[in-house]
Design an enzyme around this catalytic site. Structure first.
Site, PDB file in Angstrom:
ATOM      1  CD  GLU A 109       4.945   4.084  -3.877  1.00 17.04           C
ATOM      2  OE1 GLU A 109       3.994   4.199  -3.361  1.00 17.04           O
ATOM      3  OE2 GLU A 109       4.874   4.669  -4.983  1.00 17.04           O
ATOM      4  CD  GLU A 140       3.156  -1.576 -11.633  1.00 14.41           C
ATOM      5  OE1 GLU A 140       2.800  -1.993 -10.494  1.00 14.41           O
ATOM      6  OE2 GLU A 140       2.467  -1.959 -12.324  1.00 14.41           O
ATOM      7  CD  GLU A 165       1.162   8.370 -12.325  1.00 13.43           C
ATOM      8  OE1 GLU A 165       1.928   7.442 -13.022  1.00 13.43           O
ATOM      9  OE2 GLU A 165       0.527   8.193 -11.373  1.00 13.43           O
ATOM     10  CE  LYS A 208       2.859   2.197  -6.795  1.00  7.12           C
ATOM     11  NZ  LYS A 208       3.612   2.932  -7.730  1.00  7.12           N
TER      12      LYS A 208
END
Length: 337
Positions: free
Chosen positions: A312, A320, A261, A315
């Site tokens: 998203e 995030e 990542e 999160k």
């Protein structure tokens, strides 16, 4: 003042740079998380990967609907079990066999599985000591099923290093050295990299008085850190080479590193988060890892996964939630792919 036509030319050039580079061979992937309540269907997502010519995908657990969508796609898959399943794999070959027979074998004729990540950032932590035995049992299960290309590995966070500056001082914490050594021995046998998560954003945003934006985003034109014979123009290379140095200290410098990542958020912590910063970091990172190794490993072009495909909304915090290249509508957050 820069003339408008010049501004337009520069902006267009910056946007096209990764697109021009994508024609070259590369080992680049994008992580696909599902912590959102408004994400497109897996079939739509996999079609988007193909349209963007993204050849590698990382998913965080074996979602059957995602695996079905991946059948016949030609996309290489990195996948892992849930962290909470690792202890059972470590103590039971049957549990490891069951996981492989349920989540890998039914798809293996139609999907190229590359890496099986046994633990996502569980070292250091209470689950970490289970990882070497779990990797071995998953490896046995894969072999028993006749699956030879998929290799077991694990994903480490930056906190696995007790020391990381300067990069040559990189060392694993004494409490996890035995575990990491066991993992590295398995990886060396099967010529598989250890995976690491690398986030210059978090280092920069937490200490901007000592870490410059230029060093964090690959725009420095002079070395920022001189570490013996190694010169570091960017923080990403320094963070990766700290892991390389740590592996050397446990006599496993032959084990390669790959990035599981890395990315930059577009919102949630201004001025450090912005579309411009994310685009700059990711564009420069793409061009860097496709052409260059690190100062400590100059000839090794490192496989790299960007984080992540979509914003998203489930999160934990706004930062995030905003690492995605795309909104859930599949509209780009900024031009990239």
């Amino acid at each position: 003042m820069v003339p408008k036509f010049a501004q337009l030319f520069v902006s267009t050039l910056l946007l096209l740079t990764p697109l021009l580079s994508l024609a070259d061979g590369r080992d680049i992937g994008v992580c696909y998380g599902l912590n959102g309540d408004n994400l497109p269907s897996p079939n739509e997502v996999i079609n988007l990967y193909k349209r963007c010519q993204i050849d590698n995908i990382r998913i965080y657990q074996p979602y059957p609907e995602v695996l079905e969508a991946l059948r016949g796609s030609g996309i290489s898959v990195t996948i892992g079990p849930r962290n909470e399943d690792i202890a059972s794999f470590a103590t039971s070959q049957d549990a490891a066999n069951d996981w492989v027979n349920t989540n890998i074998v039914p798809y293996a004729d139609d999907i190229l599985f590359r890496w099986i990540t046994i633990g996502n950032e569980v070292i250091p932590g209470p689950l970490g000591s289970n990882v070497p035995a779990a990797m071995n049992n998953i490896r046995n299960a894969l072999a028993s099923a006749g699956i030879t290309l998929a290799k077991a590995t694990t994903v480490l966070p930056g906190t696995a290093l007790a020391t990381s500056y300067p990069p040559s001082a990189g060392a694993f914490g004494s409490d996890i050295t035995e575990t990491i050594t066991g993992i590295a021995a398995i990886l060396a046998q099967q010529d598989t990299p250890i995976l690491i998560n690398v986030y210059p954003y978090f280092a920069y945003s937490s200490d901007p008085s000592h870490i410059s934006a230029q060093y964090a985003m690959f725009t420095s034109t002079a070395p920022v850190v001189v570490d013996g014979s190694f010169q570091y123009f960017n923080l990403f290379d320094a963070m990766v080479d700290a892991f390389n140095a740590a592996l050397e200290k446990i006599n496993f410098g032959n084990v390669k590193v790959a990035v599981a990542e890395t990315g930059w958020p577009t919102a949630g912590n201004e001025p450090y988060t912005s579309v411009a910063n994310a685009q700059t970091y990711n564009r420069n990172l793409l061009n860097h890892v496709m052409q260059n190794g690190t100062p400590r490993r100059p000839d090794y072009i490192m496989p790299t996964f960007f984080f992540e495909m979509f914003n998203e909304d489930l999160k934990g915090n706004v930062v995030e939630q905003n690492f995605g290249f795309f909104y859930p509508s599949m509209r780009p957050v900024y031009p990239f792919w």
